[in-house]
Design a protein around this motif. Structure first.
Motif, short mmCIF file in Angstrom:
data_model
loop_
_atom_site.label_atom_id
_atom_site.label_comp_id
_atom_site.label_asym_id
_atom_site.label_seq_id
_atom_site.Cartn_x
_atom_site.Cartn_y
_atom_site.Cartn_z
N CYS A 228 73.56 94.97 41.12
CA CYS A 228 73.14 94.38 42.39
C CYS A 228 71.76 94.86 42.81
N LYS A 234 67.91 88.12 47.03
CA LYS A 234 67.84 88.65 48.37
C LYS A 234 68.77 87.97 49.37
N ASP A 235 69.62 87.08 48.91
CA ASP A 235 70.47 86.33 49.84
C ASP A 235 71.75 87.05 50.21
N ASN A 236 71.98 88.24 49.72
CA ASN A 236 73.21 88.98 50.01
C ASN A 236 72.84 90.44 50.26
N ILE A 237 73.52 91.03 51.24
CA ILE A 237 73.20 92.41 51.60
C ILE A 237 73.43 93.40 50.47
N PHE A 238 74.38 93.07 49.56
CA PHE A 238 74.67 93.97 48.44
C PHE A 238 73.54 94.02 47.42
N THR A 240 70.45 94.41 48.37
CA THR A 240 69.40 95.19 49.02
C THR A 240 69.70 96.67 48.85
N TYR A 242 71.10 98.50 50.65
CA TYR A 242 72.41 98.86 51.19
C TYR A 242 73.35 99.35 50.08
N SER A 243 73.26 98.72 48.92
CA SER A 243 74.10 99.14 47.79
C SER A 243 73.77 100.55 47.33
N TYR A 281 65.08 95.61 45.38
CA TYR A 281 65.97 95.86 46.51
C TYR A 281 65.22 96.25 47.78
N HIS A 291 60.80 100.94 54.94
CA HIS A 291 62.00 100.96 54.09
C HIS A 291 61.83 101.92 52.91
#
Length: 730
Positions: A228, A234-238, A240, A242-243, A281, A291
């Protein structure tokens, strides 16, 4: 000799060639694995392994790496750009200063493998924090001195900014993770056998309850999260950073449960991959630098956590192992103890356990101390190990001996061990000491869960072995008989204490009749009942009472209860037997005096019977007891005379009132001329000392007449009168 010279040359070549060549190769590899980004025309250091490579070379080779690092610098000046050369110079200066202080504080341990708790703090301070800060400072200084007016990619404008923070954390992350990885790789190159050591360490740190299922679940979860993070979606938080947060607890679990040695290189590889795919990510937008700082800081903090937790987990595991080992080891001899034996026979129930018992060690330990026993047991164990197979062990036994665990030994091997233990000689104070040993053995199958009972039973048969002069098997019939005897004695000991606590002894009185018409008196005899109300013979419970140290208390109980009866019936006289240990107690006479005063009994009405060995011994206290009893007004009788070590001459030194001739002479007085003569001679000597004579075991009329003709004063035996309860006599 040629072979030796060749080996020496090869060793010398390895010692100096590797430090000369490996720095260049390792630094080049570190450059490839490091990650940098160009942001607004500036170089952003995401993950830097170049400083880690130089520091790893210094940690392993020490100052022998200096020629190789100089060669690397020369190569960089000749074949690389000036920017790369300046960067290398900053790395070298920082690495040398950090290593100097690190080596000074750690000393000879500086080159030890990573994962040791005693060195972790020093390595984090000097090889990571100090290294990264010095590298940043010198890089900025070199930048200011060499390129003051160019728009270089180096960060020269401001020191305290986000780019500098990311750089410092990238270098520290590289040092924390890269130095152990490069160090391990270098050691394996220099010494390939070190790979097996690493593999063994990984297996040693692996927790037993991890299992294949948990390991597979951990690996799959980690792989999914890494996919991931490294896919540009980039369409899912996982997908980014965040994972990245989810990866941290997985790596922490790995550090604690799987082990630091395995987790550290895995985390380093993950850091390299994540740094190479940083933009997948973290989006390149206006918030990128913020970030990046957060990600860099989180990775740095968690890298420290993984290292510290992994090292602490290993430290705790080692301490637990040490505590467990202490529980399985005797502290004086460092030999395995009974707990270790229990664990070993549970793992191998068909083995044979032997006990080599050395009873004389008790006496010598009292003289020379427990350390003498411990040293003897260690030396004897070393002597016996020469006769054992590789899977057989020697164990410490607190009862003056050793325990052996053997694998299906033959009678011949047992005999060899028995002979070896008995022929062993121990040197102490320039003396060669040899002790007789007994060997008892049995199969451990039925004692896997009760090793303490096993050693107790083996103690029985080892004593039998000492008498018979050969190894004895616990399963043998003679051993069972001997064991039942011991069990019987323990049962008697239990009843004995209960009877004493409850005042439940029974006093019997046997008449002693005068041949001259004087009033008779009685001997007090002690009896004890078992739990079923049956009489236990005195010859069974009195020795047990002596061994248990209860004999003096029992004697005082008898005296008290006898005097209590005499207080009510002043016309009776009684004789009371005293145990040898009672006679040797200095406080005994004082207790007698108090009891006589308490009950108001005339001391002359009491006769204390003392065995011949006590009355005639040279022990000062026993002689004092006899004199003190007589000074109170009590009379003293020498009991069982003729069976000890006395002679007529020694009898002349004894001041007693009555001489009781042992019954073994009286029984044969009418049939054996020697017995008749001995008894007659005893009577003559007693008369010369003004002592009255009592003959025991008068069993018939013929013996009575013979004794009367010898002018024996008193007669005692079943023909004269049997013992009756004291209460019925009154």
């Amino acid at each position: 000799m040629d072979s030796t010279a060749s080996n020496s040359t090869a060793y010398t070549n390895k010692r100096w060639v590797f430090p000369l060549v490996l720095p260049f190769l390792l630094y080049s590899l570190a450059q490839l694995l490091s990650s940098h980004l160009i942001v607004d025309g500036r170089v952003l250091v995401v993950y830097d392994l170049e400083l880690a490579a130089i520091s790893a070379v210094l940690v392993l080779f020490g100052y022998r790496a200096v020629p190789g690092l100089i060669l690397l610098s020369v190569f960089s000046l000749l074949f690389r750009s000036s920017t790369e050369s300046y960067e290398l110079l900053g790395y070298l200066i920082a690495a040398f200063i950090s290593y100097f202080f690190y080596a000074r504080f750690t000393g000879w341990r500086s080159a030890s493998s990573f994962g040791r708790i005693t060195l972790t703090t020093q390595r984090i301070i000097w090889l990571c924090l100090c290294n990264a800060v010095l590298n940043t400072l010198f890089s900025e200084l070199i930048c200011l001195l060499t390129m003051p007016h160019t728009g270089s990619g180096m960060v020269c404008d401001h020191i305290f900014n986000a780019e500098t923070l990311v750089r410092i954390q990238g270098v520290m992350n590289g040092c924390i993770t890269g130095i152990p990885l490069f160090y391990t790789a270098l050691r394996i190159i220099c010494r390939p056998k070190y790979a097996a050591v690493c593999q063994k360490s990984v297996l040693a740190q692996l927790s037993e309850n991890v299992g294949y299922t948990r390991f597979a679940a951990w690996a799959v979860s980690l792989l999914i999260l890494m996919v991931c993070l490294n896919i540009p979606f980039k369409d899912n938080i996982f997908f980014t950073f965040y994972s990245l947060i989810l990866i941290f607890p997985l790596m922490l679990w790995s550090s604690v449960r799987i082990g630091y040695i395995f987790t550290a290189p895995v985390w380093t590889v993950m850091m390299i991959v994540l740094a190479k795919n940083n933009v997948n990510y973290i989006a390149l937008n206006d918030d990128f630098m913020l970030h990046q700082v957060l990600v860099s800081t989180a990775i740095f903090i968690f890298t420290l956590t993984i290292v510290i937790m992994g090292v602490l987990a290993r430290f705790n595991t080692l301490r637990i192992e040490q505590l467990l080992n202490m529980g399985l080891t005797d502290p004086m001899t460092n030999m395995p103890n009974l707990r270790a034996l229990k664990a070993d026979i549970q793992a191998s129930p068909d083995s044979t356990v032997c006990l080599i018992q050395v009873p004389e060690m008790e006496l010598f330990s009292r003289r020379y101390g427990l350390h003498f026993r411990a040293r003897y047991q260690k030396k004897l164990a070393e002597h016996l190990r020469l006769k054992l197979n590789f899977d057989e062990k020697v164990y410490y036994h607190a009862g003056y001996g050793l325990l052996l665990k053997l694998e299906q030994p033959s009678w011949g091997r047992l005999s060899i061990l028995y002979k070896s233990a008995n022929t062993f000689r121990y040197s102490h104070n320039n003396q060669q000491l040899g002790f007789r040993s007994g060997l008892g053995y049995c199969r451990a199958t039925q004692f896997c869960n009760d090793v303490y009972s096993l050693t107790g039973k083996l103690g029985i048969v080892s004593g039998l072995s000492l008498v018979n002069g050969k190894p004895e098997n616990l399963e043998a019939q003679s051993s069972r008989i001997h064991e039942s005897y011991i069990v019987g004695r323990t049962d008697i000991r239990t009843v004995l204490q209960k009877t004493l606590d409850n005042d439940a002894f029974v006093l019997m009185a046997q008449p002693i009749v005068s041949t001259c018409g004087e009033p008779r008196y009685h001997e007090i005899l002690l009896r004890m009942l078992d739990e079923e109300g049956r009489f236990i013979p005195p010859d069974r419970f009195l020795p047990v009472a002596t061994e248990a140290g209860l004999a003096p208390d029992i004697d005082l109980w008898v005296i008290r209860n006898t005097l209590k009866t005499m207080q009510l019936h002043p016309e009776h006289c009684f004789s009371i037997n005293l145990a040898p240990v009672t006679v040797c107690r200095a406080s005994f006479v004082h207790h007698v005096q108090l009891l006589l005063t308490e009950f108001g009994v005339d001391p002359h009405r009491i006769i204390f019977e003392i065995t011949e060995a006590d009355a005639l011994s040279d022990t000062e206290q026993s002689q004092n007891t006899v004199r003190s009893l007589k000074s109170l007004g009590c009379r003293v009788a020498i009991d069982d005379f003729g069976t000890g070590f006395s002679s007529h001459a020694r009898l002349m030194d004894v001041s007693a009132d009555i001489l009781k001739i042992d019954g073994s002479f009286i029984r044969e007085i009418t049939d054996n001329e020697v017995s008749h003569y001995i008894v007659e001679s005893f009577c003559h000597v007693a008369k010369m000392k003004n002592m009255q004579v009592v003959a025991e075991y008068v069993e018939n009329e013929k013996i009575q007449r013979c004794l009367e003709n010898m002018n024996v004063d008193w007669l005692q035996g079943y023909h004269i009168g049997k013992p009756v309860p004291l209460l019925t006599l009154i």
